[in-house]
Design an enzyme around this catalytic site. Structure first.
Site, mmCIF file in Angstrom:
data_model
loop_
_atom_site.group_PDB
_atom_site.id
_atom_site.type_symbol
_atom_site.label_atom_id
_atom_site.label_comp_id
_atom_site.label_asym_id
_atom_site.label_seq_id
_atom_site.Cartn_x
_atom_site.Cartn_y
_atom_site.Cartn_z
ATOM 1 N N GLU A 194 21.450 88.259 12.176
ATOM 2 C CA GLU A 194 21.974 89.621 12.147
ATOM 3 C C GLU A 194 23.503 89.604 12.311
ATOM 4 O O GLU A 194 24.052 88.649 12.860
ATOM 5 C CB GLU A 194 21.352 90.437 13.291
ATOM 6 C CG GLU A 194 19.825 90.506 13.267
ATOM 7 C CD GLU A 194 19.270 91.491 12.228
ATOM 8 O OE1 GLU A 194 19.974 91.800 11.245
ATOM 9 O OE2 GLU A 194 18.119 91.940 12.399
ATOM 10 N N ASP A 246 11.743 82.593 8.377
ATOM 11 C CA ASP A 246 11.652 83.321 9.647
ATOM 12 C C ASP A 246 10.249 83.863 9.890
ATOM 13 O O ASP A 246 9.387 83.828 9.006
ATOM 14 C CB ASP A 246 12.690 84.458 9.694
ATOM 15 C CG ASP A 246 12.766 85.235 8.380
ATOM 16 O OD1 ASP A 246 11.821 85.151 7.571
ATOM 17 O OD2 ASP A 246 13.775 85.937 8.168
ATOM 18 N N HIS A 298 22.147 90.994 6.743
ATOM 19 C CA HIS A 298 21.542 89.803 7.377
ATOM 20 C C HIS A 298 20.930 88.886 6.338
ATOM 21 O O HIS A 298 20.593 89.287 5.228
ATOM 22 C CB HIS A 298 20.541 90.190 8.479
ATOM 23 C CG HIS A 298 19.216 90.694 8.013
ATOM 24 N ND1 HIS A 298 18.427 91.511 8.790
ATOM 25 C CD2 HIS A 298 18.508 90.508 6.869
ATOM 26 C CE1 HIS A 298 17.309 91.782 8.142
ATOM 27 N NE2 HIS A 298 17.329 91.203 6.977
ATOM 28 N N ASN A 328 21.845 95.527 6.261
ATOM 29 C CA ASN A 328 23.019 95.302 7.112
ATOM 30 C C ASN A 328 23.708 93.971 6.790
ATOM 31 O O ASN A 328 24.606 93.546 7.508
ATOM 32 C CB ASN A 328 22.605 95.329 8.593
ATOM 33 C CG ASN A 328 21.633 94.207 8.947
ATOM 34 O OD1 ASN A 328 21.200 93.456 8.068
ATOM 35 N ND2 ASN A 328 21.299 94.085 10.211
HETATM 36 C C1 F6R Z 1 12.596 87.704 5.165
HETATM 37 C C2 F6R Z 1 14.035 87.616 5.440
HETATM 38 C C3 F6R Z 1 14.891 88.835 5.379
HETATM 39 C C4 F6R Z 1 14.694 89.643 4.095
HETATM 40 C C5 F6R Z 1 15.588 90.873 4.076
HETATM 41 C C6 F6R Z 1 15.344 91.749 2.858
HETATM 42 O O1 F6R Z 1 11.984 86.443 5.267
HETATM 43 O O2 F6R Z 1 14.497 86.565 5.732
HETATM 44 O O3 F6R Z 1 16.230 88.451 5.502
HETATM 45 O O4 F6R Z 1 14.970 88.834 2.990
HETATM 46 O O5 F6R Z 1 15.373 91.633 5.229
HETATM 47 O O6 F6R Z 1 14.060 92.271 2.919
HETATM 48 P P1 F6R Z 1 13.439 93.120 1.704
HETATM 49 O O7 F6R Z 1 13.186 92.144 0.601
HETATM 50 O O8 F6R Z 1 12.145 93.662 2.272
HETATM 51 O O9 F6R Z 1 14.431 94.157 1.354
#
Ligand code: F6R
Length: 241
Positions: free
Chosen positions: A143, A67, A138, A136
């Site tokens: 989401e 992403d 995701h 959450n």
């Molecule tokens: C990032 C992504 C997100 C993160 C998630 C956890 O490329 O796809 O889904 O993996 O938000 O983020 P952290 O590791 O910062 O807790």
């Protein structure tokens, strides 16, 4: 599903790096799916070390990031493009033309998303996809919602995601409201999935993940349907299990 609980973030990062490295050693032209965020930082540092020591060769590896914020300039320090060069790509011998990151600068996001899915297909699909999980639930930027999108698409970030990611920006209102993300189709289409989960603030979503139900309201729970899923947690993230 294979689940492993590590003592702490350092151990989880070593295990994650080991799984990625073994994949590349077994298949030097592996197609890897990559995540950004706080979780994989030490894992990317460990992979960079392996390359420096001569233990790992990225010359034939192809990568697709999950992403990118939208819109965002690549030279913005908060872009995922910048993150990947900073944390991994500039430290290893990967070929620039083998790197794919959704283009946060595009004027035509729909066409860019369709082209992204086509590029994954043309590369033969993802051999191993690294994932993190949002507080959450995701996955990528898919989401929680009543239905999830299969294809790569433009998505609106959840208020909780903006809140969580504000830690990387000077101010919360600088966090982009939208992102380009691989859809749940490309994610579930990867041959192997590696989900890393670290920290106290993930304990509640981890409990939900292992509640025994699958729901698009906890997108990560869909991963439990994948035939080759490895989940590596640290004790802090696993504390409510
Ligand atoms: C990032 C992504 C997100 C993160 C998630 C956890 O490329 O796809 O889904 O993996 O938000 O983020 P952290 O590791 O910062 O807790």
């Amino acid at each position: 599903m294979y689940r492993m609980i590590c003592r702490n973030y350092e151990e989880l990062s070593r295990v994650g790096a080991h799984v990625m490295a073994e994949q590349v050693k077994r298949k030097p032209d592996s197609v890897l799916g990559l995540a950004t965020g706080g979780t994989p930082v030490a894992m990317y540092a460990a992979l960079s070390d392996m390359y420096r020591r001569g233990d790992l060769d990225f010359s034939r590896v192809t990568t697709f990031n999950l992403d990118e914020y939208y819109p965002i300039r690549k030279d913005n320090r908060q872009s995922y493009d910048f993150f990947m060069w900073d944390n991994l790509f500039s430290h290893v011998n990967i070929s620039r033309e083998n790197i794919h990151i959704p283009n946060g600068e595009t004027k035509n996001p729909e066409a860019a998303c369709a082209a992204y899915d086509e590029a994954v297909r043309a590369a033969g699909g993802l051999d191993l996809l690294l994932l993190g999980i949002g507080v959450n639930g995701h996955i990528g930027f898919n989401e929680p919602a009543p239905a999830l999108t299969l294809a790569t698409h433009v998505t609106e970030l959840d208020a909780s995601t903006i809140e969580a990611n504000a830690r990387f920006f000077a101010q919360k209102d600088e966090v982009p409201r939208h992102a380009l993300t691989m859809g749940i189709g490309a994610i579930m289409g990867a041959r192997r999935l590696l989900l890393l989960i670290s920290g106290d603030n993930k304990a509640a979503v981890v409990k939900k993940l292992f509640s025994g139900a699958v729901s698009t309201e906890t997108p990560a729970s869909l991963l439990l349907l994948h035939p080759d899923l490895t989940i590596v947690l640290d004790e802090a993230a696993a504390r409510l299990l």
